[in-house]
Design a protein around this motif. Structure first.
Motif, mmCIF file in Angstrom:
data_model
loop_
_atom_site.group_PDB
_atom_site.id
_atom_site.type_symbol
_atom_site.label_atom_id
_atom_site.label_comp_id
_atom_site.label_asym_id
_atom_site.label_seq_id
_atom_site.Cartn_x
_atom_site.Cartn_y
_atom_site.Cartn_z
ATOM 1 N N UNK A 1 0.816 -1.202 0.000
ATOM 2 C CA UNK A 1 0.000 0.000 0.000
ATOM 3 C C UNK A 1 0.853 1.257 0.000
ATOM 4 N N UNK A 2 1.922 1.261 0.771
ATOM 5 C CA UNK A 2 2.694 2.497 0.919
ATOM 6 C C UNK A 2 3.673 2.764 -0.220
ATOM 7 N N UNK A 3 4.201 1.748 -0.850
ATOM 8 C CA UNK A 3 5.167 1.968 -1.924
ATOM 9 C C UNK A 3 4.550 2.721 -3.106
ATOM 10 N N UNK A 4 3.368 2.340 -3.590
ATOM 11 C CA UNK A 4 2.789 3.149 -4.676
ATOM 12 C C UNK A 4 2.498 4.587 -4.248
ATOM 13 N N UNK A 5 2.151 4.786 -2.995
ATOM 14 C CA UNK A 5 1.873 6.147 -2.530
ATOM 15 C C UNK A 5 3.152 6.993 -2.515
ATOM 16 N N UNK A 6 4.292 6.369 -2.288
ATOM 17 C CA UNK A 6 5.550 7.095 -2.305
ATOM 18 C C UNK A 6 6.078 7.345 -3.710
#
Length: 90
Positions: free
Chosen positions: A18-23
């Motif tokens: 979830x967090x990698x695409x947001x970064x």
């Protein structure tokens, strides 16, 4: 005997996905990126059991009461496919 769920292990896998695409996207694109991710995730939650049931029904004449086992095993092909894409995206 059913195997107990491991919520900590599930959370360890879910958080980076979830967090990698947001970064990777800009701050103005985060809502769109998360909505695309959510749609894909919920589509998998909806289509996964239907896939397993369909394949189990099709394999039942061949494998009998073991057809569900092989139907669930055939679903691991999608996990390998996803792993290859994660590897190439890294």
């Amino acid at each position: 005997m059913a195997r107990p769920r491991r919520p900590v292990a599930d959370a360890l896998a879910y958080a980076p996905m979830t967090t990698i695409p947001m970064g990777l996207v800009g701050s103005r694109m985060r809502a769109i990126a998360y909505s695309i991710y959510s749609v894909a995730l919920y589509a998998g939650y909806a289509l996964g059991p239907m896939y397993a049931g369909y394949v189990s029904t099709r394999l039942e004449p061949i494998f009998g009461h073991q057809s569900l086992r092989y139907a669930l095993l055939s679903g691991s092909i999608f996990l390998i496919w996803a792993g290859v894409h994660f590897f190439f995206a890294a």
